[in-house]
Design an enzyme around this catalytic site. Structure first.
Site, PDB file in Angstrom:
ATOM      1  N   GLU A 459       5.112  -0.666   6.940  1.00 22.60           N
ATOM      2  CA  GLU A 459       4.252   0.414   7.422  1.00 22.60           C
ATOM      3  C   GLU A 459       3.394   0.992   6.297  1.00 22.60           C
ATOM      4  OE1 GLU A 459       3.862   0.872  10.458  1.00 22.60           O
ATOM      5  OE2 GLU A 459       5.559  -0.312  11.160  1.00 22.60           O
ATOM      6  N   HIS A 462       0.274  -1.123   5.976  1.00 24.32           N
ATOM      7  CA  HIS A 462      -0.769  -0.750   6.943  1.00 24.32           C
ATOM      8  C   HIS A 462      -1.517   0.492   6.478  1.00 24.32           C
ATOM      9  CE1 HIS A 462       0.257  -3.683   9.928  1.00 24.32           C
ATOM     10  NE2 HIS A 462       1.493  -3.230  10.109  1.00 24.32           N
TER      11      HIS A 462
END
Length: 657
Positions: A459, A462
């Site tokens: 994450e 991203h």
């Protein structure tokens, strides 16, 4: 509780009349009449010896032989004073002139011979009379099987024809071909008006013109204009098509017939066409009027494509009748047809032509300005805290329909109540977005520390890429809290664009590949957690090559067919298909390599972000600014208020498997 409070309680059961009660009451009256008027309630059955004793005493006034097997004994008035008869006479069930005894004598001829002998021997003076008598109850019992068969047949025919009296004219077996449309007129007002419909300004303007035409036709006919025959509301689910039609019913001072397309469909041949004729007949009688058909694709599908159903398809007959009623001979009455569907691509072309549906009103997903108006409508009944920011919520929900926003407001109220709050705070709305998009938080999901670290770096990858690229959607929040089927998620705030350029799509693809790239950079291994990422970038790359013509090798061609008729035909050769596969793979791999390069250059910041994510589990935009500094493309956060033609996914959900 007082009676007035009881009456005002909407949850209390209300008395409803049922037609079957009439039949039950008639049956009870017949049985009671038979029971009380028979005169046999106080009658006592006697044996042969008792009959002979009464016979010898000469107390019998007359004997009535019923059906050749039962004798009713009537006693003389002067003899009724005797003690043996007084008990029967004084009974509550005895009526004057009724028989006192019943004697089942067996063989009629032997009975008559014995009575005649006793008459001659004792000089008796009574009469004997033969009668054939049948009770109403016996008659009913005889016809009971036929009555049951008829009742069962009526019950099933009524069920097949649409239910009871509440289902309209089609609910009765003898009116199965009648229309099921619900009529709204001056006696049944609809409270929804255009003020209750937030956004949809263009659609409201066109529909308002139709209402105005019915109210003031001279305004248009004086210039030679004609009333439009119909308007078709088209758009995604939840955008307010049916709500807009309800507003028309509330605004118009003309009769409004409302029904669904499925109301025409019936198992009996010819019923759908009959209901169409009856509907337009009723609408013509109350002209000028409006007919609203919701989900018209139930009967308006293109003809001739379902060859398996045969030539005498009931749905096609219904559609043919609808086409005739809307624009055939003799259709010169002021009846306007409104229809709604979210599947305009399957409708028959004859139904869509001008002269039937003159206007096709596209009800699109609301833009940021319209979402703000929708929020203001749905928060009116809510108790809000002072920290609620409607402008931010409107920006936070791109791609949400009106129904989604209504659900979000309701979910926020439930979350606030669950936490024991007295008002709904801004965080409750954000939690509602998480609940709707990501699913319910899985607090009991077992995740190992190693898996949690992989998810955190995934994450963080991203977040890092989206922060560094100009055209990538700016990140709002990153979490590694499991929700629904996902183990981690990233929430973005994409700009609402009318068109999307190649660089913008490539930046978005690079940000999507940032999760797998982070795993490769930090662990030199990749996992199955990038499934949703790979699915997304594959679709985007395929669209660039085969739909939008954004690839130099394939060229300015598109293999997209908007009519949807290419399902069984590959519109390109085997050689072109090979080229397409190669170009899709090149685009994806190029962005994957690009993501790895960006993360290698910012490896220390990526590590800091992942460690912070492991510590807090949820991080926001402010945390990214502390690590990366001010985003160099801050102007991208200012969303233009435009109608978005290209649908960009509002919330990118990253699933770790």
């Amino acid at each position: 509780m007082s009676d007035s409070k009881k009456d005002s309680n909407p949850n209390m059961p209300k008395f409803k009349f049922n037609a079957y009660w009439i039949y039950g009451a008639i049956f009870v009256v017949i049985m009671a009449f038979q029971f009380f008027s028979s005169g046999d309630l106080a009658t006592k059955s006697i044996s042969k010896n008792e009959f002979n004793e009464i016979l010898k005493d000469n107390d019998i006034s007359r004997i009535v032989v019923l059906n050749n097997n039962l004798a009713q004994i009537y006693i003389k008035e002067e003899a009724q004073k005797k003690e043996r008869y007084s008990k029967i006479k004084n009974s509550a069930f005895y009526t004057q002139g009724s028989s006192f005894y019943d004697y089942n004598f067996g063989d009629l001829q032997n009975f008559e011979n014995n009575v005649e002998k006793a008459r001659q021997a004792n000089e008796l003076d009574f009469d004997i009379k033969n009668e054939n008598k049948t009770s109403v109850f016996d008659t009913i019992l005889g016809f009971l099987p036929f009555i049951i068969l008829i009742a069962v047949w009526l019950f099933f025919m009524k069920r097949m024809s649409g239910g009871g009296a509440g289902s309209g004219g089609g609910g009765q077996i003898f009116s199965i071909g009648k229309s099921k449309a619900k009529l709204f007129d001056k006696d049944t007002k609809v409270k929804t008006t255009f003020e209750n419909v937030a956004g949809l300004e263009g659609a409201k303007e066109e529909v308002q013109e139709i209402v105005d035409f019915l109210k003031n036709p001279e305004k248009y006919t004086s210039l030679g204009g004609k009333i439009p025959k119909g308007a078709l509301l088209v758009g995604p689910p939840g955008t307010g098509k049916t709500l807009l039609a309800k507003a028309v019913a509330g605004e118009a001072d003309v009769p409004f017939f409302s029904l669904s397309g499925s109301d025409f469909v019936e198992m009996f041949v010819g019923v759908g066409a009959s209901r169409v004729r009856d509907l337009f007949k009723k609408a013509a009688e109350k002209s000028p009027s409006i007919i609203f058909i919701d989900e018209i694709d139930a009967i308006g599908r293109a003809r001739g494509k379902n060859s398996m159903t045969g030539g005498n398809d009931e749905r096609e007959n219904t559609l043919n009748q609808l086409l005739t009623e809307m624009d055939g001979f003799g259709t010169d009455v002021n009846v306007i047809v409104l229809a709604a569907t979210n599947r305009a691509d399957v409708l028959d072309s004859a139904l869509m032509r001008a002269g039937r549906f003159d206007r096709q009103i596209y009800v699109d997903l609301p833009n940021i300005n319209e979402r703000k108006e929708i929020f203001e409508v749905h928060i009116k009944p809510l108790k809000l805290a002072e920290d609620v920011k409607i402008d931010f919520l409107a920006q936070q929900t791109p791609g949400f329909s009106g129904a989604d926003i209504a659900n979000m407001c309701n979910e926020s109220a439930l979350i606030a109540a669950r936490n024991g709050k007295k008002a709904i705070h801004h965080q409750d709305f954000l939690d509602a977005v998480d609940r709707i998009v990501g699913g319910l938080e899985k607090k009991n999901k077992v995740i190992t520390p190693k898996e949690k670290k992989v998810i955190a770096f995934h994450e963080a990858g991203h977040a890092t890429i989206s922060w560094m690229l100009e055209h990538a959607a700016p990140l709002v929040k990153v979490t590694i809290v499991p929700r629904g089927q996902s183990l981690g998620a990233a929430w973005y705030l994409p700009a609402e664009r009318m068109i999307v350029q190649t660089e913008q799509m490539l930046d978005e693809m690079c940000a999507t590949m940032g999760g797998r790239a982070a795993e490769k950079v930090m662990f030199d291994k990749i996992s199955t957690g990038a499934l949703s990422d790979l699915e997304k970038v594959t679709k985007q790359a395929k669209a660039m090559v085969t739909v939008y013509g954004l690839n130099e090798a394939v060229g300015n061609v598109t293999y997209y067919d908007s009519s949807g008729n290419d399902g069984f035909v590959k519109p390109y050769s085997e050689e072109t298909g090979k080229t397409i596969d190669q170009e899709i793979s090149k685009i994806i791999e190029a962005q994957y390599v690009r993501a790895i390069q960006i993360l290698e250059e910012n490896k220390d910041k990526l590590t800091t972000l992942a460690e912070l994510l492991l510590e807090k589990e949820v991080i926001f935009k402010d945390d990214l600014e502390k690590i990366f500094g001010k985003r160099p493309f801050e102007e991208a956060l200012e969303v233009e208020i435009v109608d978005e033609k290209e649908n960009i996914t509002p919330v990118e959900l990253k699933t770790e498997e």
